[in-house]
Scaffold this motif. Structure first.
Motif: not given
Length: 70
Positions: A6-11, A15-16, A26-33, A45-46
């Protein structure tokens, strides 16, 4: 599905959640800019209550009931 799958899909932008979580969670990934205060990617978590950082526990990590959400 296990956490790693699941984590690979979130990357990849999905979401998972665990199957027993509420539908709105939903658990999501945030990539800083360049405008972010964070410097490394993180999970959050959303839900209907807003967004908060996600801190996993061993029960969640070892579960095989993860679901990927588009």
């Amino acid at each position: 599905m296990v956490f790693g799958e699941a984590f690979e899909k979130v990357k990849e932008g999905k979401s998972m959640r665990l199957s027993q979580y509420s539908e709105d969670v939903r658990i999501k990934a945030q990539y800083p800019n360049e405008h972010s205060k964070m410097i490394a990617p993180y999970l959050y978590v959303e839900s209907r209550f807003g967004n908060v950082p996600w801190k996993e526990n061993n029960i969640e990590l070892f579960s095989d009931k993860w679901v990927v959400i588009d």
